[in-house]
Design a protein around this motif. Structure first.
Motif, PDB file in Angstrom:
ATOM      1  N   TYR A  58      54.021  65.059  21.736  1.00  0.00           N
ATOM      2  CA  TYR A  58      53.855  63.736  21.247  1.00  0.00           C
ATOM      3  C   TYR A  58      55.086  63.510  20.213  1.00  0.00           C
ATOM      4  N   GLN A  59      55.042  62.213  20.103  1.00  0.00           N
ATOM      5  CA  GLN A  59      56.232  61.831  19.374  1.00  0.00           C
ATOM      6  C   GLN A  59      55.762  60.528  18.347  1.00  0.00           C
ATOM      7  N   VAL A  60      54.427  60.466  18.183  1.00  0.00           N
ATOM      8  CA  VAL A  60      53.895  59.632  17.049  1.00  0.00           C
ATOM      9  C   VAL A  60      54.402  59.663  15.803  1.00  0.00           C
ATOM     10  N   SER A  61      54.029  58.645  14.976  1.00  0.00           N
ATOM     11  CA  SER A  61      54.097  58.618  13.331  1.00  0.00           C
ATOM     12  C   SER A  61      52.798  58.084  13.063  1.00  0.00           C
ATOM     13  N   SER A  62      52.711  57.388  11.937  1.00  0.00           N
ATOM     14  CA  SER A  62      51.395  57.135  11.048  1.00  0.00           C
ATOM     15  C   SER A  62      50.469  56.153  12.158  1.00  0.00           C
ATOM     16  N   GLY A  63      50.928  55.578  13.120  1.00  0.00           N
ATOM     17  CA  GLY A  63      50.381  54.737  13.902  1.00  0.00           C
ATOM     18  C   GLY A  63      49.365  55.535  14.961  1.00  0.00           C
ATOM     19  N   ASN A  64      49.583  57.015  15.088  1.00  0.00           N
ATOM     20  CA  ASN A  64      48.909  57.831  15.827  1.00  0.00           C
ATOM     21  C   ASN A  64      48.626  57.352  17.300  1.00  0.00           C
ATOM     22  N   THR A  65      47.038  57.338  17.558  1.00  0.00           N
ATOM     23  CA  THR A  65      46.796  56.786  18.966  1.00  0.00           C
ATOM     24  C   THR A  65      47.790  55.494  19.401  1.00  0.00           C
ATOM     25  N   SER A  66      47.636  54.623  18.478  1.00  0.00           N
ATOM     26  CA  SER A  66      48.399  53.384  18.941  1.00  0.00           C
ATOM     27  C   SER A  66      49.840  53.548  19.190  1.00  0.00           C
ATOM     28  N   ASP A  67      50.522  54.343  18.385  1.00  0.00           N
ATOM     29  CA  ASP A  67      52.210  54.718  18.571  1.00  0.00           C
ATOM     30  C   ASP A  67      52.235  55.568  19.915  1.00  0.00           C
ATOM     31  N   ALA A  68      51.224  56.580  20.437  1.00  0.00           N
ATOM     32  CA  ALA A  68      51.225  56.901  21.698  1.00  0.00           C
ATOM     33  C   ALA A  68      51.298  55.790  22.775  1.00  0.00           C
ATOM     34  N   GLU A  69      50.531  55.082  22.768  1.00  0.00           N
ATOM     35  CA  GLU A  69      50.315  53.709  23.529  1.00  0.00           C
ATOM     36  C   GLU A  69      51.682  53.064  23.558  1.00  0.00           C
ATOM     37  N   PHE A  70      52.265  53.088  22.417  1.00  0.00           N
ATOM     38  CA  PHE A  70      53.548  52.096  22.260  1.00  0.00           C
ATOM     39  C   PHE A  70      54.735  52.725  23.059  1.00  0.00           C
ATOM     40  N   LEU A  71      54.694  54.294  22.610  1.00  0.00           N
ATOM     41  CA  LEU A  71      55.895  55.062  23.228  1.00  0.00           C
ATOM     42  C   LEU A  71      55.716  55.077  24.558  1.00  0.00           C
ATOM     43  N   SER A  72      54.593  55.216  25.136  1.00  0.00           N
ATOM     44  CA  SER A  72      54.410  55.452  26.697  1.00  0.00           C
ATOM     45  C   SER A  72      54.562  54.148  27.618  1.00  0.00           C
ATOM     46  N   ASN A  73      54.296  52.992  26.909  1.00  0.00           N
ATOM     47  CA  ASN A  73      54.352  51.641  27.506  1.00  0.00           C
ATOM     48  C   ASN A  73      55.630  50.846  27.326  1.00  0.00           C
ATOM     49  N   ASN A  74      56.469  51.282  26.358  1.00  0.00           N
ATOM     50  CA  ASN A  74      57.713  50.499  25.841  1.00  0.00           C
ATOM     51  C   ASN A  74      58.953  51.465  25.941  1.00  0.00           C
ATOM     52  N   SER A  75      58.662  52.785  25.777  1.00  0.00           N
ATOM     53  CA  SER A  75      59.874  53.580  25.583  1.00  0.00           C
ATOM     54  C   SER A  75      60.883  53.154  24.401  1.00  0.00           C
ATOM     55  N   PHE A  76      59.844  52.817  23.342  1.00  0.00           N
ATOM     56  CA  PHE A  76      60.618  52.649  21.792  1.00  0.00           C
ATOM     57  C   PHE A  76      59.838  53.657  20.825  1.00  0.00           C
TER      58      PHE A  76
END
Length: 639
Positions: free
Chosen positions: A308-326
Motif C-alpha cells: 500500500y502507498q497511502v498517506s493521511s487519506g488512508n482508504t481514500s488514498d488507496a482508491e485514488f492511487l488505484s484509479n488514477n496512478s498518482f
C-alpha cells in the motif's frame, strides 16, 4: 570588635536586601520561569513518544528550547499581567496541539498538519476510531494547566514592577535573535542533510523528531502559505514539459502477452478495508485466518510483494492511487484537496470505451468527499449508504455480509460491459464489533487489538468467499476480470509489538516494519487462467496501468507501470522511502537495507540517484495535482 559587628550587621542588611530583591525578581518573572520549564518538558515527552527507540535529546533540546524562547519573546513585549495571560494561553494551545498530534500519530503513524485539519469533517465520522485512541494518559499534558489556575489567581495579587516599553522591546530582541539563530541553524542543517524535505514535508515524523513539534507546525503553516502563493503562479513551460515527458515515459509500457487480451470483459475491483498480507495463508490456534481468500488466491494470479502507498487519506488514498496512478497528497487527502481537478481516471477511460461504471460502498456518501470525487473521476453512478437496505450493522455501518449480497444483486442488473468498484467496510479499525464473527479462537491474542483484527478479518473473509463463489455460480466470473486488494495497514504502529510477536520477529528493524506493510492483491481471470504467483515488487500506483494494458485502454498520464511489461520497478512511498526489490530505503532514518540479508548498507551513487528520483516522482505528482495539469494536457491533446 565594634567594627566587626557593624560590618556583620551591614552585610546582613545587604544580604537581606539582595534576597528580597532576588525574591521579588523571581516572583515578578515566575510566569516566565514556569513557561521555560513546562513547555520543553511537554515537547520532549511527545518527541520521545513518536520515536521511543531513538535517543536524541542533545539534538532536540536546542530547537525545542529556542522555539519556546521565540514564543516567550512575543509575550515579553506586553505588560506583566497581559504577558502572564498570553503565556498561559500559549500553554493551553500547545497542550491541545500535542494531544491532537498524539492521538493522530497513534492511528496514522504521522503528525497532524493543516492539510489534515481540512479533512476534519470527514475524519470526524469515525468516532469510534478516535475515541478508542484517546487514553487517560494523553490528558497529562493538561495537568499543569489545571494546577496553574489557583496559582495564577494568587499570583494575580502580587504587585510586580512594570518595565518600560523600551526595555521590553530590547528584551524581545535579546531573546528572539539568538533563539531565532539557533532555530534557523537547525532548520538549515536539515535542509542540507535532507534536500527537498522541508519543501515537500514528505516525512513529517522525521522533521518533528529533529526539530520538535513547534518548529514542525510553524514550517507546516509556512509551507501551506507558500503553496497557496506558488500554486497561484503558473509553472514554467520547461517544468510542464518535464512533467509531461515523465508521465508519457512512465505510461509507455512495452506490449506484453496481456495487451488488450481482456478488452470487452467486465471489470470488478474489490478494495478490502484493512486487509494486510500477513493474514494470508496464516493460522492462529491451528485455524486458517482467511481460508476463502487463500482458496481464491490459488485460482488467481497473486502478487505477493504488493505494497500500500497511502498517506493521511488512508482508504481514500488507496482508491485514488488505484484509479488514477498518482501519489496521494503530501498533506491531507487528495479526495478533499483535488476534487475540482480533471482526471484521466480508469472510470473515465472505461466510459470512453462504452463501459458502464459504478462505485458500491455501504457507507455515507459524503464521507471522504466521495460523492464529489467520484463525479470528478467520471464514475456514472455511486451506490452509497442510501442505496442499500441497512438491515445489519457491523462496525461502522452496513455489514459486509449484507452489503456484498446486495451488491451482487446490483451487479446482475448492470448492463455489460461494466466496471464496478466495490469497497468493503466491516473490517475497519478499531475492530471492536464482533457481531456475526462467531467463535473464532485467537488464543493468547484475545482481548488485544491484533486479536480483534484477526476476528474481524476472518469475518470479512467469509463474506468475500461467499461473494466470489456466487459470482462464479451466477456465471459472471466467465465474462469478468476480478481484482481484489487491501487498502492500507491494519495494526497501528503503537500496537506493532503484538504483530512482531505473531510473526515471531525478534529485534525488529524498520525493514521488518516495512515488509509487514504489504497488502494482498490478486487478479482472477475467466476460467482460472494465468493462475500463479508474481514475485515482483509493486504498489497500488501500478494497478491502473496494468488494467489499462489488459483492457486496451489508453495509458496516458500515469506514474505507475504495467505489472506485466515492466520489471525492477521502483515502489515509492509518500514519505520518500522506496524499494527497488533489492534494497529498501527508509527515509525517516536515512538508512538503506539489503532486503536479502536485512543488513544496513552504505549509500552508493546508484542508490543516491534512486533516492533523488523518488523525490522527483513525488514532486511531479504534486505539481500535476496542485496545478491541475491534466486539464491542460488533455485539452491540448484533443486539439
Amino acid at each position: 570588635m565594634k567594627n566587626l559587628l557593624k560590618n556583620l550587621k551591614n552585610l546582613l542588611i545587604t544580604n537581606t536586601y539582595l534576597l528580597r530583591k532576588l525574591k521579588n525578581l523571581l516572583l515578578d518573572n515566575l510566569d516566565i520561569l514556569l513557561f521555560l520549564i513546562i513547555i520543553p518538558i511537554k515537547l520532549i515527552k511527545f518527541d520521545r513518544l513518536i520515536y521511543p527507540e531513538y535517543t536524541h535529546y542533545k539534538l532536540i533540546i536546542k530547537p525545542i528550547m529556542s522555539s519556546t524562547v521565540c514564543l516567550l519573546s512575543i509575550a515579553v513585549i506586553f505588560k506583566s499581567k497581559i504577558r502572564t495571560r498570553l503565556l498561559y494561553i500559549f500553554d493551553i494551545l500547545i497542550s491541545i496541539l500535542i494531544i491532537a498530534d498524539t492521538v493522530y500519530f497513534s492511528y496514522f503513524k504521522d503528525i497532524i498538519s493543516i492539510g489534515v485539519l481540512k479533512n476534519g469533517v470527514m475524519l470526524g465520522g469515525v468516532k469510534s476510531s478516535v475515541t478508542s485512541l484517546i487514553t487517560l494518559s494523553d490528558f497529562l499534558y493538561f495537568v499543569d494547566v489545571l494546577i496553574l489556575i489557583p496559582i495564577l489567581f494568587i499570583y494575580k495579587k502580587h504587585k510586580r514592577n512594570e518595565l518600560k516599553l523600551a526595555f521590553r522591546a530590547s528584551l524581545f530582541l535579546i531573546l528572539l535573535i539568538p533563539a531565532g539563530y539557533i532555530n534557523g541553524k537547525a532548520i538549515y542543517n536539515m535542509s542540507v542533510s535532507q534536500p527537498n524535505l522541508l519543501q515537500t514535508m514528505y516525512n513529517k515524523v522525521y522533521i518533528d523528531k529533529f526539530l520538535g513539534t513547534l518548529d514542525f507546525h510553524v514550517l507546516d503553516l509556512y509551507n501551506v502559505t507558500q503553496n497557496k502563493i506558488s500554486n497561484s503562479k503558473k509553472l514554467s513551460s520547461k517544468t510542464e514539459n518535464n512533467i509531461r515527458n515523465a508521465l508519457n515515459k512512465n505510461s509507455s509500457n512495452a506490449p506484453s502477452v496481456m495487451t488488450g487480451r481482456y478488452k470487452g470483459k467486465n471489470l470488478i475491483i474489490i478494495q478490502v478495508e484493512a486487509l494486510q498480507q500477513f493474514v494470508i495463508n496464516s493460522k492462529v490456534e491451528n485455524q486458517e485466518i482467511t481460508p476463502n481468500l487463500n482458496r481464491w488466491i490459488n485460482k488467481s494470479l497473486y502478487f505477493n510483494n504488493y505494497f500500500y502507498q497511502v498517506s493521511s487519506g488512508n482508504t481514500s488514498d488507496a482508491e485514488f492511487l488505484s484509479n488514477n496512478s498518482f501519489y496521494p497528497a503530501s498533506s491531507g487527502a487528495a479526495y478533499y484537496l483535488y476534487a475540482g481537478n480533471t482526471y484521466s481516471s480508469l472510470a473515465k477511460e472505461m466510459n470512453d470505451n462504452n463501459y458502464y461504471t459504478a462505485v458500491l460502498h455501504g457507507y455515507k456518501e459524503g464521507f471522504w468527499n466521495r460523492n464529489v470525487m467520484y463525479k470528478a473521476q467520471k464514475f456514472k453512478d455511486f451506490f452509497g449508504e442510501k442505496s442499500f437496505n441497512l438491515n445489519e450493522t457491523v462496525g461502522l455501518g452496513l455489514s459486509d455480509k449484507s452489503f456484498l449480497r446486495q451488491s451482487l444483486t446490483k451487479l446482475k442488473s448492470f448492463s455489460e460491459p461494466y466496471y464496478s468498484f466495490v469497497i468493503t467496510l466491516s473490517s475497519h479499525y478499531p475492530y471492536d464489533d464482533t457481531t456475526g464473527y462467531g467463535d473464532f479462537n485467537v488464543g493468547s491474542y484475545d482481548g488485544t487489538l491484533l486479536g480483534d483484527y484477526l476476528k474481524g478479518i476472518h469475518y470479512t473473509d467469509a463474506q468475500l468467499g461467499e461473494f466470489l463463489d456466487n459470482l462464479e455460480k451466477s456465471g459472471i466470473m466467465d465474462n469478468s476480470v476480478v481484482v481484489l486488494y487491501g487498502d492500507h495497514y491494519a495494526i497501528p504502529k503503537d500496537k506493532i509489538n503484538d504483530l512482531y510477536d505473531f510473526q515471531n520477529i525478534k529485534n525488529p528493524t524498520d525493514l521488518d516494519w516495512y515488509q509487514l506493510q504489504k497488502v494482498p492483491m490478486f487478479i482472477h481471470f475467466p476460467k482460472d487462467d494465468n493462475k500463479g504467483v508474481n514475485n515482483e515488487y509493486s504498489g497500488q500506483i501500478d494497478l491502473y496501468p496494468t488494467i489499462a494494458n489488459m483492457f486496451g485502454l489508453p495509458q496516458n498520464y500515469m506514474l505507475g507501470t504495467d505489472l506485466f511489461s515492466t520489471k525492477n520497478r521502483m515502489v515509492i512511498f509518500r514519505n520518500g522511502s522506496f524499494t527497488d526489490g533489492n534494497v529498501f530505503y527508509v527515509s525517516w532514518t536515512n538508512t538503506y537495507y539489503d532486503i536479502k540479508t536485512g543488513n544496513t548498507i552504505a549509500e552508493s551513487p546508484k542508490l543516491k540517484k534512486e533516492k533523488d528520483n523518488a523525490l522527483v516522482q513525488l514532486q511531479y505528482s504534486d505539481n500535476t495535482l496542485n496545478h491541475n495539469l491534466l486539464k491542460k494536457f488533455t485539452s491540448k491533446k484533443k486539439k
